[in-house]
Write a protein that holds these residues in place. Sequence first.
Motif, PDB file in Angstrom:
ATOM      1  N   LEU A   2       0.938  -1.259   0.132  1.00  0.00           N
ATOM      2  CA  LEU A   2       0.156  -0.099   0.102  1.00  0.00           C
ATOM      3  C   LEU A   2       0.833   1.171  -0.155  1.00  0.00           C
ATOM      4  CD1 LEU A   2      -3.132   1.212   0.323  1.00  0.00           C
ATOM      5  CD2 LEU A   2      -2.355   0.895   2.772  1.00  0.00           C
ATOM      6  N   LYS A  30      -0.160  -2.352  -4.677  1.00  0.00           N
ATOM      7  CA  LYS A  30      -1.653  -2.904  -5.355  1.00  0.00           C
ATOM      8  C   LYS A  30      -2.539  -1.650  -5.012  1.00  0.00           C
ATOM      9  CE  LYS A  30       0.179  -7.113  -5.694  1.00  0.00           C
ATOM     10  NZ  LYS A  30       0.318  -7.390  -6.923  1.00  0.00           N
ATOM     11  N   ALA A  31      -2.419  -0.807  -4.257  1.00  0.00           N
ATOM     12  CA  ALA A  31      -3.070   0.363  -4.089  1.00  0.00           C
ATOM     13  C   ALA A  31      -2.552   1.443  -3.708  1.00  0.00           C
ATOM     14  CB  ALA A  31      -4.108   0.155  -3.079  1.00  0.00           C
ATOM     15  N   LEU A  54      -4.205  -1.412 -11.030  1.00  0.00           N
ATOM     16  CA  LEU A  54      -3.865  -0.883  -9.576  1.00  0.00           C
ATOM     17  C   LEU A  54      -5.208  -0.243  -9.137  1.00  0.00           C
ATOM     18  CD1 LEU A  54      -1.559   0.129  -7.706  1.00  0.00           C
ATOM     19  CD2 LEU A  54      -1.207   2.155  -9.444  1.00  0.00           C
ATOM     20  N   GLU A  55      -5.326  -0.316  -7.934  1.00  0.00           N
ATOM     21  CA  GLU A  55      -6.383   0.681  -7.235  1.00  0.00           C
ATOM     22  C   GLU A  55      -5.848   1.732  -6.906  1.00  0.00           C
ATOM     23  OE1 GLU A  55      -9.448   0.364  -3.290  1.00  0.00           O
ATOM     24  OE2 GLU A  55      -8.418  -1.385  -3.981  1.00  0.00           O
ATOM     25  N   ILE A  56      -6.508   3.225  -7.319  1.00  0.00           N
ATOM     26  CA  ILE A  56      -6.310   4.245  -7.179  1.00  0.00           C
ATOM     27  C   ILE A  56      -7.038   4.904  -5.897  1.00  0.00           C
ATOM     28  CG2 ILE A  56      -6.096   6.704  -7.869  1.00  0.00           C
ATOM     29  CD1 ILE A  56      -4.031   4.839  -8.915  1.00  0.00           C
ATOM     30  N   VAL A  57      -6.563   5.495  -4.948  1.00  0.00           N
ATOM     31  CA  VAL A  57      -7.239   6.028  -3.755  1.00  0.00           C
ATOM     32  C   VAL A  57      -7.300   7.565  -3.996  1.00  0.00           C
ATOM     33  CG1 VAL A  57      -7.372   6.497  -1.289  1.00  0.00           C
ATOM     34  CG2 VAL A  57      -6.629   4.258  -2.090  1.00  0.00           C
ATOM     35  N   TYR A  76      -8.457  11.560   2.268  1.00  0.00           N
ATOM     36  CA  TYR A  76      -8.906  10.301   1.350  1.00  0.00           C
ATOM     37  C   TYR A  76     -10.162  10.366   0.990  1.00  0.00           C
ATOM     38  CZ  TYR A  76      -3.827   9.345   2.855  1.00  0.00           C
ATOM     39  OH  TYR A  76      -2.735   9.176   2.900  1.00  0.00           O
ATOM     40  N   TYR A  77     -10.667  10.009  -0.202  1.00  0.00           N
ATOM     41  CA  TYR A  77     -12.017   9.633  -0.850  1.00  0.00           C
ATOM     42  C   TYR A  77     -12.657  10.931  -0.854  1.00  0.00           C
ATOM     43  CZ  TYR A  77     -10.346   4.683  -0.566  1.00  0.00           C
ATOM     44  OH  TYR A  77      -9.899   3.563  -0.873  1.00  0.00           O
ATOM     45  N   LEU A 259      -1.346  -3.769   3.417  1.00  0.00           N
ATOM     46  CA  LEU A 259      -2.596  -3.518   2.770  1.00  0.00           C
ATOM     47  C   LEU A 259      -3.565  -3.491   3.460  1.00  0.00           C
ATOM     48  CD1 LEU A 259      -3.410  -2.914  -0.421  1.00  0.00           C
ATOM     49  CD2 LEU A 259      -3.924  -5.266  -0.664  1.00  0.00           C
ATOM     50  N   LEU A 262      -5.799  -0.453   4.359  1.00  0.00           N
ATOM     51  CA  LEU A 262      -6.818   0.191   3.414  1.00  0.00           C
ATOM     52  C   LEU A 262      -8.343  -0.120   3.867  1.00  0.00           C
ATOM     53  CD1 LEU A 262      -7.139   1.897   0.886  1.00  0.00           C
ATOM     54  CD2 LEU A 262      -6.990  -0.113  -0.219  1.00  0.00           C
ATOM     55  N   LYS A 266     -11.219   2.628   4.005  1.00  0.00           N
ATOM     56  CA  LYS A 266     -12.467   2.645   3.164  1.00  0.00           C
ATOM     57  C   LYS A 266     -13.777   2.816   4.158  1.00  0.00           C
ATOM     58  CE  LYS A 266     -10.705   0.293  -1.028  1.00  0.00           C
ATOM     59  NZ  LYS A 266     -11.076  -1.145  -1.605  1.00  0.00           N
TER      60      LYS A 266
END
Length: 278
Positions: A2, A30-31, A54-57, A76-77, A259, A262, A266
């Motif tokens: 991460l 991975k993110a 790839l996971e994008i935050v 974040y988010y 990871l 994460l 979330k």
Amino acid sequence: MLELHCHTTCSDGTLTPEELVQVAIAAGVKAMAITDHDTLAGCERAIAAAGTQLEIVPGVELSTVHRGRSLHILGYYPDCSKLEPALQDRIAGRRYRAQAMADKLAELGFPITLPEMPGDTAPGRPHVAQALVEAGYVTHPQEAFTRWLGEGGPAYVAYDSFSAIDGIRLLLACGAVPVWAHPYLFRGGTVATVLPELVAAGLMGVEVYHPNHSPSDERKLEELCDRYDLLITGGSDYHGPATDKTKTGVALNGLQVPLSLLPPLKAAAAKLKMAAIA
């Protein structure tokens, strides 16, 4: 692994969002969070480039002031439609600041030409330092910081007065999870005394794992997160290949942040979104 703290050319990174995505994939990430200074411009570009690899935050790093000193808050988010209008004021302030530093340098006898940047790019001191290198006044950006641009230096200009408390509240209002970035780089007080002030404003997490934090720092921050029931995050604060001493010098994925950090992040973001709907 991460990565929750990365920069692109949309602020003071040296890789475009698309290039950063490719480097991250090659490094086994991975993110990854895109956390450019005071802009969301790189997030959608990174998401498009990453596809399913790839996971994008989505994220941002807000430049704020607390106790008269610079303090950065990661978010974040966020709901981008809510946050972007407020960030336009921050970008305008950054452009004014960069020009004010250039004006001071000219008065000192070192005129420079600032780089051309799109409207959603957030300029910073590294851009000014690079302009000094290109003008031939210094051979290395760090020399520019040492001679002129460091805090209190002859060409230094402080951020606009935007408090960390207001920054945290702004992020929360936009559905973003606010996290204190690299606490042990803060120079306005001890972490133990400042953290309760930020928690009272709504801070939800702390960046525990960072290249400038020692193992002892990390243990202390882990204990504080447990005490205040805060999220733990981490990242290399990656600005691109390490070509000068103003960067952390840690390779992407170099901290091996698990990871497993994460899902709680979330979940916190989802909780904020649900509260906003309710």
